[in-house]
Structure formats: C-alpha cells, structure tokens
Scaffold this motif. Structure first.
Motif, short mmCIF file in Angstrom:
data_model
loop_
_atom_site.label_atom_id
_atom_site.label_comp_id
_atom_site.label_asym_id
_atom_site.label_seq_id
_atom_site.Cartn_x
_atom_site.Cartn_y
_atom_site.Cartn_z
N VAL A 105 -3.69 68.58 -38.34
CA VAL A 105 -3.85 67.30 -39.04
C VAL A 105 -2.67 66.42 -38.64
CG1 VAL A 105 -3.87 66.13 -41.27
CG2 VAL A 105 -5.17 68.24 -40.98
N LEU A 106 -2.99 65.27 -38.05
CA LEU A 106 -1.96 64.34 -37.59
C LEU A 106 -1.96 63.12 -38.49
CD1 LEU A 106 0.00 63.11 -35.42
CD2 LEU A 106 -2.05 62.35 -34.20
N SER A 107 -0.81 62.85 -39.11
CA SER A 107 -0.67 61.64 -39.92
C SER A 107 0.03 60.59 -39.05
CB SER A 107 0.18 61.98 -41.16
OG SER A 107 0.43 60.82 -41.91
N LEU A 108 -0.71 59.53 -38.74
CA LEU A 108 -0.15 58.47 -37.87
C LEU A 108 0.19 57.26 -38.74
CD1 LEU A 108 -2.25 58.05 -34.57
CD2 LEU A 108 0.21 58.36 -34.78
N GLY A 109 1.44 57.09 -39.02
CA GLY A 109 1.88 55.98 -39.88
C GLY A 109 1.44 54.64 -39.32
N GLY A 110 1.03 53.75 -40.21
CA GLY A 110 0.57 52.44 -39.77
C GLY A 110 1.68 51.66 -39.08
N MET A 161 0.65 70.46 -39.85
CA MET A 161 0.50 69.03 -40.09
C MET A 161 1.61 68.31 -39.30
SD MET A 161 0.52 66.88 -43.58
CE MET A 161 1.82 65.72 -43.83
N LEU A 162 1.20 67.31 -38.54
CA LEU A 162 2.17 66.54 -37.75
C LEU A 162 2.27 65.16 -38.36
CD1 LEU A 162 0.82 67.45 -34.19
CD2 LEU A 162 2.47 68.71 -35.59
N ASN A 163 3.47 64.75 -38.68
CA ASN A 163 3.65 63.45 -39.33
C ASN A 163 4.44 62.52 -38.42
OD1 ASN A 163 4.96 61.45 -41.24
ND2 ASN A 163 3.47 62.47 -42.55
N ALA A 164 3.73 61.57 -37.79
CA ALA A 164 4.39 60.62 -36.89
C ALA A 164 4.93 59.46 -37.70
CB ALA A 164 3.37 60.11 -35.86
N THR A 165 6.24 59.26 -37.62
CA THR A 165 6.86 58.23 -38.44
C THR A 165 7.82 57.39 -37.60
OG1 THR A 165 8.09 57.92 -40.49
CG2 THR A 165 8.60 59.90 -39.26
N SER A 166 8.55 56.48 -38.26
CA SER A 166 9.39 55.55 -37.48
C SER A 166 10.80 56.08 -37.26
CB SER A 166 9.43 54.19 -38.18
OG SER A 166 9.91 54.36 -39.50
N LEU A 216 9.33 61.41 -34.54
CA LEU A 216 9.32 60.01 -34.13
C LEU A 216 7.99 59.69 -33.43
CD1 LEU A 216 10.98 57.36 -33.80
CD2 LEU A 216 11.72 58.26 -31.58
N GLY A 217 7.25 58.76 -33.99
CA GLY A 217 5.93 58.43 -33.45
C GLY A 217 6.00 57.46 -32.28
N GLU A 218 6.39 57.99 -31.12
CA GLU A 218 6.39 57.20 -29.89
C GLU A 218 5.40 57.84 -28.93
OE1 GLU A 218 7.85 54.47 -28.82
OE2 GLU A 218 8.91 54.09 -30.71
N PRO A 219 4.77 57.03 -28.06
CA PRO A 219 3.85 57.62 -27.08
C PRO A 219 4.54 58.75 -26.31
CG PRO A 219 3.63 55.25 -27.07
CD PRO A 219 4.79 55.56 -27.98
N PHE A 278 -1.62 56.59 -27.91
CA PHE A 278 -1.80 57.68 -28.89
C PHE A 278 -3.20 58.29 -28.77
CE2 PHE A 278 1.55 55.41 -31.57
CZ PHE A 278 2.53 56.33 -31.29
N ALA A 279 -4.19 57.40 -28.57
CA ALA A 279 -5.57 57.87 -28.48
C ALA A 279 -5.73 58.82 -27.29
CB ALA A 279 -6.51 56.68 -28.34
#
Ligand code: UTP
Length: 225
Positions: free
Chosen positions: A4-9, A135-140, A202-205, A25-26
């Motif tokens: 489950v990947l949570s991709l922060g807006g 669970m993967l949580n991509a954040t800033s 860190l949610g970076e490509p 990301f896609a």
C-alpha cells in the motif's frame, strides 16, 4: 508482496498542472506492479488545502471541510489513474470495492474515505484491511524527525523507530482539516495496533523503486516492531 503506497498530495501535485512528477511516479508504480500487488492512496495537496480554507471562511465545520478534502483526494486519484494503464478508471470509495477491483487490476488507486483523518490513515486502514506486507508513505521529508525539520534546525532524523515510538512523536502534532504533519495520529495508531511494517520516505521520482528494493536508509525511516 502486497504494497500500500500513500502518495501525499503535496508530493504528487507539486508541479500541477504539468504533472511531470505524476507521470514519473506512475511509471514507477507500473514497474513495481509487475511483481507486486499495489494499492495507491492519493492525497489532496495544496488544492485540498485551498478548498478547505475557502470552506472554512464560509463557516463550514470541520466534518464538512474534511468531506471537501476527500472529494479533492478522489479527483487527484482519478487523474493519477489516467497515467497508469494497469489501473481501473474508477476510484473506489470503500476498501471492499478496492479489494474487488484489485482482483482484476494490478494497481488500484483511491483517495480518502471518511472525515476525521488524512489519507495517511486511509492508507494505514487499507494496509490493515488487505493484510499488506508493507505500507510505503511518500512524504515531503526524508523520514521522521524529532520535530519539524522545516522549523527546527536541530531536529534529529530517525533511521528506525518502533510503532510505539512513532505514536509518541506524532502525538505532538495537531489534528484538524488540512493540517500538515509527517503522518497523522490515527495512521500511527493503526500501524501500532496491527504492527504494519512501514517506510516513511522522501517522495521524489526514483525513490519508490529504491524503497521497494530496500535501499531506503538515506531517504526514509523504517517503522518496525
Ligand atoms: P490529505 O491526505 O491530502 O491531507 O487530505 P494532508 O495532510 O493535507 O496531506 P498532503 O499535504 O496531501 O500530503 C486532505 C484533507 O482531506 C480530508 C482531511 O481534511 C485532510 O486534511 N480527508 C482526507 C479526510 O477527512 N478523510 C480522508 O480519508 C482523507
């Protein structure tokens, strides 16, 4: 693995409407879905915060503001799904529907569910519901800090935490519509009660694939009992 990947807006929508990040990301999500079952929960980002602010100015209460936030997360989820061939062009509103769709599709993308929390908690609840392996949580930010690193230069970054330690750190934050915290308290409590292996990164490509390969020491925090 079931992921489950949570991709922060704020991560996914930061270059909206160009959406170069969304495209990147896609591509990563599609790549990992060749080997894993993937559920993505998409956040609302600035657009949700703007809507919530406007609604609050009109006198809307927190539940109504949350409902408006949820609609924006679903809009973002629908947009993200258009970048992923192997996902249905339907955003499930319930976990039951998400599971049904996952039987037919490699990637299922959803937004929020009900008021009172953020999509981090939706992702944690979904991870619990589907018995996810991780669970993967991509954040800033590149992991969990002792305090907000954007405000406190002395903030310490953790490489690893137990779910109990995570709850303690997150409990210091605030819980209201549109608030920003590394993770919301409900998400932390769900992670704690079901001992969900979680990586906050860190949610970076490029980073989603790194995290799935286990290369997250520099870019994230592992939450494990
Ligand atoms: P987000 O998950 O985007 O919150 O949901 P966020 O903290 O702003 O996260 P980033 O910045 O995108 O990473 C936006 C808002 O929608 C409502 C909440 O008000 C939340 O702050 N929401 C979302 C819910 O009430 N329930 C949900 O299941 C999801």
């Amino acid at each position: 693995m079931k992921i489950v990947l949570s991709l922060g807006g704020s991560v996914l929508m930061s270059d909206f409407p160009k959406c170069n990040k969304m495209r990147a990301f896609a591509e990563e999500v599609e790549l990992i879905s060749n080997e894993h079952d993937v559920f993505v929960v998409v956040g609302g980002g600035k657009i949700a915060r703007d809507y919530i602010q406007a609604a609050r100015a009109s006198g809307a209460n927190n539940t109504l503001c949350d409902s408006i936030g949820i609609e924006v997360t679903r809009l973002n989820a629908m947009l993200f799904s258009t970048y992923i061939d192997s996902s249905p062009k339907e955003v499930p509103k319930t976990f039951e529907r998400a599971v049904e769709l996952s039987k037919l599709w490699n990637v299922v993308v959803m937004g929020g569910t009900f008021p009172g929390h953020t999509t981090d908690a939706t992702a944690a609840l979904l991870a619990e519901y589907v018995n996810a392996d991780v669970m993967l949580n991509a954040t800033s930010v590149n992991g969990v800090y002792s305090s907000d690193p954007k405000k406190d230069a002395r903030a310490l970054r953790y490489e690893k935490l137990t779910p109990e330690q995570l709850v303690e750190i997150v409990a210091k934050g605030e819980l209201k519509a549109g608030s920003s915290n590394v993770l919301d308290l409900l998400a932390a409590k769900i992670i704690e009660r079901s001992k969900i292996r979680t990586i906050i990164f860190l949610g970076e490509p490029g980073n989603i694939i790194k995290v799935v390969k286990g290369e997250f020491k520099e870019i994230g925090t592992l939450i494990e009992p």
